[in-house]
Design a protein around this motif. Structure first.
Motif, PDB file in Angstrom:
ATOM      1  N   MET A 224       0.843  -1.190   0.000  1.00 14.12           N
ATOM      2  CA  MET A 224       0.000   0.000   0.000  1.00 14.12           C
ATOM      3  C   MET A 224       0.882   1.245   0.000  1.00 14.12           C
ATOM      4  SD  MET A 224      -3.072  -1.185  -0.005  1.00 14.12           S
ATOM      5  CE  MET A 224      -4.072   0.193   0.540  1.00 14.12           C
ATOM      6  N   LEU A 225       0.906   1.972  -1.096  1.00 14.00           N
ATOM      7  CA  LEU A 225       1.783   3.130  -1.209  1.00 14.00           C
ATOM      8  C   LEU A 225       1.065   4.440  -0.938  1.00 14.00           C
ATOM      9  CD1 LEU A 225       4.070   2.219  -4.218  1.00 14.00           C
ATOM     10  CD2 LEU A 225       4.360   1.764  -1.806  1.00 14.00           C
ATOM     11  N   GLY A 226      -0.250   4.423  -0.765  1.00 18.06           N
ATOM     12  CA  GLY A 226      -0.949   5.636  -0.402  1.00 18.06           C
ATOM     13  C   GLY A 226      -1.450   6.467  -1.557  1.00 18.06           C
ATOM     14  N   LYS A 227      -1.407   5.934  -2.795  1.00 18.59           N
ATOM     15  CA  LYS A 227      -1.866   6.746  -3.930  1.00 18.59           C
ATOM     16  C   LYS A 227      -3.350   7.054  -3.830  1.00 18.59           C
ATOM     17  CE  LYS A 227      -2.426   2.836  -7.202  1.00 18.59           C
ATOM     18  NZ  LYS A 227      -2.099   1.756  -6.237  1.00 18.59           N
ATOM     19  N   SER A 228      -4.140   6.113  -3.365  1.00 23.85           N
ATOM     20  CA  SER A 228      -5.582   6.357  -3.211  1.00 23.85           C
ATOM     21  C   SER A 228      -5.846   7.389  -2.121  1.00 23.85           C
ATOM     22  CB  SER A 228      -6.307   5.047  -2.878  1.00 23.85           C
ATOM     23  OG  SER A 228      -6.200   4.134  -3.952  1.00 23.85           O
ATOM     24  N   PHE A 229      -5.063   7.327  -1.046  1.00 24.23           N
ATOM     25  CA  PHE A 229      -5.216   8.287   0.047  1.00 24.23           C
ATOM     26  C   PHE A 229      -4.889   9.691  -0.437  1.00 24.23           C
ATOM     27  CE2 PHE A 229      -3.618  10.723   3.635  1.00 24.23           C
ATOM     28  CZ  PHE A 229      -4.587  10.506   4.600  1.00 24.23           C
ATOM     29  N   LEU A 230      -3.795   9.833  -1.191  1.00 25.73           N
ATOM     30  CA  LEU A 230      -3.393  11.150  -1.692  1.00 25.73           C
ATOM     31  C   LEU A 230      -4.441  11.726  -2.638  1.00 25.73           C
ATOM     32  CD1 LEU A 230       0.405  10.523  -2.387  1.00 25.73           C
ATOM     33  CD2 LEU A 230      -0.592  11.867  -0.533  1.00 25.73           C
ATOM     34  N   VAL A 231      -5.001  10.879  -3.484  1.00 26.49           N
ATOM     35  CA  VAL A 231      -6.020  11.344  -4.427  1.00 26.49           C
ATOM     36  C   VAL A 231      -7.299  11.715  -3.681  1.00 26.49           C
ATOM     37  CG1 VAL A 231      -7.520  10.652  -6.333  1.00 26.49           C
ATOM     38  CG2 VAL A 231      -5.084  10.134  -6.413  1.00 26.49           C
ATOM     39  N   ALA A 232      -7.667  10.935  -2.668  1.00 29.86           N
ATOM     40  CA  ALA A 232      -8.848  11.268  -1.865  1.00 29.86           C
ATOM     41  C   ALA A 232      -8.668  12.620  -1.188  1.00 29.86           C
ATOM     42  CB  ALA A 232      -9.092  10.178  -0.822  1.00 29.86           C
ATOM     43  N   LEU A 233      -7.476  12.878  -0.673  1.00 29.91           N
ATOM     44  CA  LEU A 233      -7.182  14.173  -0.047  1.00 29.91           C
ATOM     45  C   LEU A 233      -7.316  15.299  -1.070  1.00 29.91           C
ATOM     46  CD1 LEU A 233      -6.180  15.893   2.316  1.00 29.91           C
ATOM     47  CD2 LEU A 233      -3.834  15.309   1.656  1.00 29.91           C
ATOM     48  N   TYR A 234      -6.789  15.074  -2.268  1.00 29.72           N
ATOM     49  CA  TYR A 234      -6.889  16.089  -3.319  1.00 29.72           C
ATOM     50  C   TYR A 234      -8.350  16.372  -3.668  1.00 29.72           C
ATOM     51  CZ  TYR A 234      -6.429  18.392  -7.841  1.00 29.72           C
ATOM     52  OH  TYR A 234      -6.538  19.280  -8.886  1.00 29.72           O
ATOM     53  N   CYS A 235      -9.150  15.307  -3.760  1.00 30.25           N
ATOM     54  CA  CYS A 235     -10.572  15.464  -4.097  1.00 30.25           C
ATOM     55  C   CYS A 235     -11.297  16.310  -3.055  1.00 30.25           C
ATOM     56  CB  CYS A 235     -11.242  14.099  -4.205  1.00 30.25           C
ATOM     57  SG  CYS A 235     -10.795  13.158  -5.681  1.00 30.25           S
ATOM     58  N   VAL A 236     -11.052  16.027  -1.787  1.00 28.58           N
ATOM     59  CA  VAL A 236     -11.714  16.770  -0.715  1.00 28.58           C
ATOM     60  C   VAL A 236     -11.316  18.245  -0.759  1.00 28.58           C
ATOM     61  CG1 VAL A 236     -11.845  17.060   1.785  1.00 28.58           C
ATOM     62  CG2 VAL A 236     -12.016  14.776   0.790  1.00 28.58           C
ATOM     63  N   VAL A 237     -10.019  18.509  -0.912  1.00 27.57           N
ATOM     64  CA  VAL A 237      -9.542  19.895  -0.983  1.00 27.57           C
ATOM     65  C   VAL A 237     -10.126  20.603  -2.199  1.00 27.57           C
ATOM     66  CG1 VAL A 237      -7.498  21.343  -1.294  1.00 27.57           C
ATOM     67  CG2 VAL A 237      -7.414  19.404   0.278  1.00 27.57           C
ATOM     68  N   LYS A 238     -10.142  19.922  -3.329  1.00 33.13           N
ATOM     69  CA  LYS A 238     -10.683  20.498  -4.558  1.00 33.13           C
ATOM     70  C   LYS A 238     -12.157  20.852  -4.390  1.00 33.13           C
ATOM     71  CE  LYS A 238     -10.230  21.095  -9.183  1.00 33.13           C
ATOM     72  NZ  LYS A 238      -9.188  21.915  -9.853  1.00 33.13           N
ATOM     73  N   CYS A 239     -12.911  19.945  -3.802  1.00 38.83           N
ATOM     74  CA  CYS A 239     -14.340  20.174  -3.636  1.00 38.83           C
ATOM     75  C   CYS A 239     -14.627  21.321  -2.675  1.00 38.83           C
ATOM     76  CB  CYS A 239     -15.022  18.899  -3.141  1.00 38.83           C
ATOM     77  SG  CYS A 239     -15.254  17.636  -4.407  1.00 38.83           S
ATOM     78  N   ILE A 240     -13.817  21.460  -1.635  1.00 36.03           N
ATOM     79  CA  ILE A 240     -14.056  22.511  -0.645  1.00 36.03           C
ATOM     80  C   ILE A 240     -13.653  23.881  -1.182  1.00 36.03           C
ATOM     81  CG2 ILE A 240     -13.345  23.390   1.619  1.00 36.03           C
ATOM     82  CD1 ILE A 240     -13.133  20.492   2.556  1.00 36.03           C
ATOM     83  N   LEU A 241     -12.500  23.964  -1.831  1.00 38.75           N
ATOM     84  CA  LEU A 241     -11.963  25.256  -2.262  1.00 38.75           C
ATOM     85  C   LEU A 241     -12.534  25.745  -3.590  1.00 38.75           C
ATOM     86  CD1 LEU A 241      -8.186  24.949  -1.310  1.00 38.75           C
ATOM     87  CD2 LEU A 241     -10.072  25.899   0.022  1.00 38.75           C
ATOM     88  N   PHE A 242     -13.105  24.833  -4.376  1.00 43.15           N
ATOM     89  CA  PHE A 242     -13.671  25.199  -5.673  1.00 43.15           C
ATOM     90  C   PHE A 242     -15.149  24.791  -5.717  1.00 43.15           C
ATOM     91  CE2 PHE A 242      -9.165  24.904  -6.239  1.00 43.15           C
ATOM     92  CZ  PHE A 242      -8.840  25.886  -7.165  1.00 43.15           C
ATOM     93  N   PRO A 243     -16.033  25.649  -5.221  1.00 45.73           N
ATOM     94  CA  PRO A 243     -17.464  25.312  -5.156  1.00 45.73           C
ATOM     95  C   PRO A 243     -18.012  24.869  -6.509  1.00 45.73           C
ATOM     96  CG  PRO A 243     -17.019  27.356  -3.986  1.00 45.73           C
ATOM     97  CD  PRO A 243     -15.753  27.002  -4.697  1.00 45.73           C
ATOM     98  N   GLY A 244     -18.886  23.885  -6.448  1.00 47.20           N
ATOM     99  CA  GLY A 244     -19.519  23.400  -7.669  1.00 47.20           C
ATOM    100  C   GLY A 244     -18.670  22.435  -8.467  1.00 47.20           C
ATOM    101  N   THR A 245     -17.585  21.937  -7.875  1.00 44.43           N
ATOM    102  CA  THR A 245     -16.725  20.974  -8.570  1.00 44.43           C
ATOM    103  C   THR A 245     -17.413  19.622  -8.662  1.00 44.43           C
ATOM    104  OG1 THR A 245     -14.661  22.052  -7.922  1.00 44.43           O
ATOM    105  CG2 THR A 245     -14.550  19.713  -8.450  1.00 44.43           C
ATOM    106  N   LYS A 246     -17.362  19.034  -9.844  1.00 41.77           N
ATOM    107  CA  LYS A 246     -17.958  17.715 -10.090  1.00 41.77           C
ATOM    108  C   LYS A 246     -16.831  16.703 -10.329  1.00 41.77           C
ATOM    109  CE  LYS A 246     -22.065  19.740 -12.303  1.00 41.77           C
ATOM    110  NZ  LYS A 246     -21.658  21.143 -12.046  1.00 41.77           N
ATOM    111  N   ILE A 247     -16.768  15.694  -9.479  1.00 35.92           N
ATOM    112  CA  ILE A 247     -15.722  14.678  -9.582  1.00 35.92           C
ATOM    113  C   ILE A 247     -16.360  13.314  -9.804  1.00 35.92           C
ATOM    114  CG2 ILE A 247     -13.827  13.503  -8.397  1.00 35.92           C
ATOM    115  CD1 ILE A 247     -13.282  16.055  -6.867  1.00 35.92           C
TER     116      ILE A 247
END
Length: 216
Positions: free
Chosen positions: A1-24
């Motif tokens: 387990m290298l954490g790539k899914s964790f890093l992407v999940a973190l990016y998704c959460v940050v993206k959704c919070i800081l950029f309203p209306g983001t669709k992932i």
């Protein structure tokens, strides 16, 4: 387990919070596989957020059931994260960020003709409607794709895709490629170094199988 899914999940959460209306949209060969980011990684991030800030940004509860209707994670500012299987039935959806989990297992024709078509419309923040910002192409946001995969053979279509991205990145275009070696997992405490060394020294080790393992 290298954490790539964790890093992407973190990016998704940050993206959704800081950029309203983001669709992932997260797509994988099966819906069960794609759900990993939503059902495991995002709740893990919420637990790590001791102040509860992430939880306060999410509307209601995360829908982790295979039978739940989309979207699976809804944010109070209008952003959301959906999970879809990489099939013909996934047509007619729209996204600003497309994540392909273990994309080597996805049919390349499904990617080209179905999944990539999700990225037809960019996010439209409200300030773009102001007269001073109208028709300013520099302010238009680009949609994004993220490809996640474990190593595999060169005959797979994923290697050609990787080669295309490498070439574009070296040409200075807005592409980025990186690999996460096992040393990364050891440094971050995700893999036990002694255990890995013992496994590598076993007489009957399957070297090819180890290289192709999702943990490498």
């Amino acid at each position: 387990m290298l954490g790539k899914s964790f890093l992407v999940a973190l990016y998704c959460v940050v993206k959704c919070i800081l950029f309203p209306g983001t669709k992932i949209i997260i797509a994988s060969k099966t819906k069960e596989q794609a759900m990993n980011l939503v059902s495991e990684k995002i709740p893990e991030l919420m637990q790590l957020s001791t102040t509860g800030m992430i939880e306060r940004e999410i509307e209601g509860s995360i829908k982790t059931s295979m039978n739940s209707v989309d979207p699976n994670v809804v944010f109070l500012n209008g952003s959301w994260i959906k999970v879809v299987p990489a099939t013909q039935n996934a047509r007619s959806k729209r996204a600003n960020l497309l994540i392909l989990d273990e994309f080597r297992m996805i049919d390349p024709q499904i990617y080209k003709n179905v999944l990539r078509r999700f990225l037809a419309v960019s996010r439209q923040p409200r300030y773009l409607k102001k007269e001073e910002y109208k028709n300013n192409k520099e302010l238009m946001e680009r949609n994004q794709e993220i490809f996640l995969t474990s190593p595999y053979y060169k005959f797979n279509w994923s290697f050609n895709r990787y080669s295309v991205f490498i070439k574009a990145m070296l040409q200075g275009k807005k592409y980025f490629v990186c690999g996460l070696p096992y040393q990364f997992a050891i440094k971050e405490g995700l893999t036990n170094e002694e255990q890995l060394i013992d496994e590598l020294s076993e007489d009957d080790i399957d070297e090819i199988g180890l290289i192709l393992s999702p943990a490498c």
